[in-house]
Motif scaffolding. Structure first.
Motif, PDB file in Angstrom:
ATOM      1  N   ALA A 181      12.322  20.815   5.177  1.00  0.00           N
ATOM      2  CA  ALA A 181      12.660  19.884   6.668  1.00  0.00           C
ATOM      3  C   ALA A 181      13.670  20.621   7.353  1.00  0.00           C
ATOM      4  O   ALA A 181      13.642  21.444   8.907  1.00  0.00           O
ATOM      5  CB  ALA A 181      11.713  18.957   7.007  1.00  0.00           C
ATOM      6  N   VAL A 186      13.308  21.702  11.172  1.00  0.00           N
ATOM      7  CA  VAL A 186      12.911  20.680  11.908  1.00  0.00           C
ATOM      8  C   VAL A 186      13.682  19.552  12.007  1.00  0.00           C
ATOM      9  O   VAL A 186      13.875  18.962  11.532  1.00  0.00           O
ATOM     10  CB  VAL A 186      11.632  19.994  10.941  1.00  0.00           C
ATOM     11  CG1 VAL A 186      10.610  19.388  11.963  1.00  0.00           C
ATOM     12  CG2 VAL A 186      10.344  20.749  10.668  1.00  0.00           C
ATOM     13  N   ARG A 191      10.410  14.328  11.500  1.00  0.00           N
ATOM     14  CA  ARG A 191       9.653  14.922  10.504  1.00  0.00           C
ATOM     15  C   ARG A 191       8.743  14.168  10.359  1.00  0.00           C
ATOM     16  O   ARG A 191       7.648  14.235   9.270  1.00  0.00           O
ATOM     17  CB  ARG A 191      11.355  14.718   9.737  1.00  0.00           C
ATOM     18  CG  ARG A 191      11.992  16.035  10.007  1.00  0.00           C
ATOM     19  CD  ARG A 191      13.394  15.653   9.223  1.00  0.00           C
ATOM     20  NE  ARG A 191      14.408  16.710   9.274  1.00  0.00           N
ATOM     21  CZ  ARG A 191      15.959  16.811   9.193  1.00  0.00           C
ATOM     22  NH1 ARG A 191      16.209  16.080   7.823  1.00  0.00           N
ATOM     23  NH2 ARG A 191      16.480  17.758   9.379  1.00  0.00           N
ATOM     24  N   PHE A 194       5.616  15.914  11.249  1.00  0.00           N
ATOM     25  CA  PHE A 194       5.735  17.027  10.556  1.00  0.00           C
ATOM     26  C   PHE A 194       5.293  17.001   9.255  1.00  0.00           C
ATOM     27  O   PHE A 194       4.164  17.669   8.974  1.00  0.00           O
ATOM     28  CB  PHE A 194       7.742  18.069  10.630  1.00  0.00           C
ATOM     29  CG  PHE A 194       7.106  18.640   8.877  1.00  0.00           C
ATOM     30  CD1 PHE A 194       7.094  20.476   9.780  1.00  0.00           C
ATOM     31  CD2 PHE A 194       7.640  18.874   8.454  1.00  0.00           C
ATOM     32  CE1 PHE A 194       7.370  21.474   9.145  1.00  0.00           C
ATOM     33  CE2 PHE A 194       7.598  20.112   7.465  1.00  0.00           C
ATOM     34  CZ  PHE A 194       7.639  21.434   7.476  1.00  0.00           C
ATOM     35  N   LEU A 213       1.556  22.050  14.933  1.00  0.00           N
ATOM     36  CA  LEU A 213       2.590  21.829  14.654  1.00  0.00           C
ATOM     37  C   LEU A 213       3.191  22.015  16.031  1.00  0.00           C
ATOM     38  O   LEU A 213       4.563  21.952  16.308  1.00  0.00           O
ATOM     39  CB  LEU A 213       3.255  22.144  13.168  1.00  0.00           C
ATOM     40  CG  LEU A 213       3.228  22.441  12.555  1.00  0.00           C
ATOM     41  CD1 LEU A 213       3.653  23.064  10.540  1.00  0.00           C
ATOM     42  CD2 LEU A 213       3.741  20.317  11.867  1.00  0.00           C
ATOM     43  N   ARG A 217       2.736  18.777  17.715  1.00  0.00           N
ATOM     44  CA  ARG A 217       3.871  18.592  17.210  1.00  0.00           C
ATOM     45  C   ARG A 217       5.406  18.844  18.044  1.00  0.00           C
ATOM     46  O   ARG A 217       6.273  18.229  17.922  1.00  0.00           O
ATOM     47  CB  ARG A 217       4.414  18.509  15.507  1.00  0.00           C
ATOM     48  CG  ARG A 217       3.101  18.378  14.719  1.00  0.00           C
ATOM     49  CD  ARG A 217       3.305  16.140  15.174  1.00  0.00           C
ATOM     50  NE  ARG A 217       2.425  15.634  14.439  1.00  0.00           N
ATOM     51  CZ  ARG A 217       1.498  14.700  14.120  1.00  0.00           C
ATOM     52  NH1 ARG A 217       2.812  14.180  14.827  1.00  0.00           N
ATOM     53  NH2 ARG A 217       1.248  14.263  13.489  1.00  0.00           N
ATOM     54  N   LEU A 219       6.858  22.064  18.299  1.00  0.00           N
ATOM     55  CA  LEU A 219       7.565  22.389  16.404  1.00  0.00           C
ATOM     56  C   LEU A 219       8.099  23.886  17.617  1.00  0.00           C
ATOM     57  O   LEU A 219       6.527  24.671  17.797  1.00  0.00           O
ATOM     58  CB  LEU A 219       7.745  22.443  15.660  1.00  0.00           C
ATOM     59  CG  LEU A 219       8.075  20.997  14.980  1.00  0.00           C
ATOM     60  CD1 LEU A 219       7.354  21.350  13.103  1.00  0.00           C
ATOM     61  CD2 LEU A 219       9.573  20.413  15.179  1.00  0.00           C
TER      62      LEU A 219
END
Length: 425
Positions: A181, A186, A191, A194, A213, A217, A219
């Motif tokens: 990660a 990330v 994490r 993730f 993601l 999330r 990202l």
């Protein structure tokens, strides 16, 4: 009154219990040969031990037990003030308490085998119960990958012993996941989420994982793409390439982690009947894992049938000093559903008529057990003979002997078969 069991639980009829006993006996014998000793821990544990943040999502499924002495009218206040115990949701947390208490009396390293019920407040559905059984082995006090390799070998041998073939061992490492990660970009605070999303890969595929993601999330697309590329380059690694490829794809991975994974991989490669793969997407949900993690899959099961890993920090929370620990848990309920039922053992009925003294009937049964090694039950004659034979066959009996009043029992009566014996019918 509703006579059904509590929702999310079930009764087990004799045939089901017999199958479970047979499977457990085979597993226990294999683990015994590897040196694992059976222990038992209570169903109830102190609530603070079960809510220490190491049970992952399972802590949300905890059955809490109210303190004794509370009236039917519960006092006002936080729920935590009313609870002091909980039903265990796995066997690992109780094991760490057990080991901390009895360490001085146990061999070192200690090889533990446990079998027993656990409870989780699941939403009842097919294959998921609120009460179910776990079957665990753990090796405490062994810091090297001897623990991982031995646990996997013993568990694959146990599954083979119960007749499960076609299994695959999936191997990864929590430290590798953290390094992967980081190498993909990330952020540390993202994490945990993730890993939760990547763990869904087998259910929603890469397109679903990538979308979650990015959208859920937060990202960046390029970070997700980098993680996907790195994971894709780490599939189907041969045992002799694990360390080199890991070091190349994830340069920040400590050499010790790569070498440990390579050692476990080589140990698995030497087992001719065991299929394995390095799986960079394997996460496992328990928060207490600190190193290598592993699962076993089977084509007949939608989920894994066994799983485990290293949890070096968990015992130390009770003992005050770090103790290396590693464990493997078989999904007992799942494998019982997969095994082929054993052919019926010889089960005989001593059918004795009303005029036959009870001691005489028992003596015939005793002689049959001694001479044939069969399961023998004494049963009174009742009703029409063909109907009673049909009932006996339905109950699992394979044959019978008939004992009548004034019968000469110098020799045992002939055993007559119930299945396929037209004369007996």
């Amino acid at each position: 009154m509703d006579n059904s069991p509590a929702r999310g639980t079930r009764d087990l009829l004799p045939d089901a219990v017999a199958t479970r006993d047979r499977v457990l006996g085979l597993i226990q014998e294999i683990y015994r040969r590897f040196g694992y000793q059976r222990i038992e821990t209570p169903a109830l544990e102190r609530i603070e031990r079960l809510t220490g943040g190491q049970g992952g999502e399972n802590e949300k499924l905890l059955f809490r037990v109210l303190r004794r002495g509370l009236d039917e009218q519960l006092p006002a206040g936080p729920l935590a003030d009313l609870v002091d115990l909980g039903l265990r949701y796995d066997l690992t947390v109780p094991l760490t308490r057990f080991y901390s208490q009895y360490r001085a009396e146990l061999p070192q390293p200690f090889r533990s085998f446990q079998f027993g019920p656990v409870w989780r407040a699941e939403r009842p559905q097919k294959g998921r119960y609120r009460q179910f059984y776990q079957c665990d082995i753990d090796l405490l006090g062994e810091p090297s990958v001897l623990a991982e390799a031995e646990l996997i070998e013993a568990t694959t041998a146990a599954l083979a012993a119960v007749g499960l073939t076609g299994t695959t061992v999936r191997l990864s490492d929590r430290r590798f996941l953290a390094a992967l990660a980081g190498a993909a970009g990330v952020p540390a605070e993202a994490r945990a989420g993730f890993f939760v999303t990547v763990d869904k890969l087998d259910k929603i595929g890469w397109e679903g994982v990538s979308a979650e993601l990015v959208a859920a999330r937060g990202l960046p697309v390029e970070v997700v793409a980098s993680a996907r590329d790195k994971i894709g380059s780490l599939t189907d690694l041969p045992a002799d390439k694990v360390a080199d490829v890991l070091a190349e794809v994830v340069p920040t991975l400590p050499e010790e982690v790569a070498q440990d994974l390579a050692t476990t991989a080589r140990s698995l490669a030497e087992l001719p009947e065991v299929r394995w793969s390095f799986d960079p997407t394997l996460v496992r949900g328990m928060g207490y894992y600190t190193g290598q993690i592993f699962e076993i899959s089977h084509p007949g099961s939608a989920g894994s049938i066994a799983g485990g890993g290293r949890y070096d920090e968990l015992v130390g929370r009770s003992l005050g000093t770090e103790v290396p620990a590693c464990g493997f848990s078989i999904g007992f309920e799942r494998i019982v559903d997969l095994v082929t039922p054993a052919p019926p053992a010889e089960q005989l009925a001593v059918l004795f008529e009303a005029g036959v003294p009870v001691p005489t009937a028992l003596a015939v049964a005793r002689r049959l057990r001694a001479e044939r090694g069969a399961v023998v039950s004494t049963v009174r004659r009742s009703g029409k003979f063909p109907a009673q034979l049909a009932r006996l066959e339905g109950w699992g009996f394979t044959g019978f002997v008939s004992v009548k009043a004034e019968q000469d029992l110098t020799e045992l009566p002939d055993v007559r078969q119930l299945r396929g014996d037209q004369e007996a019918q």
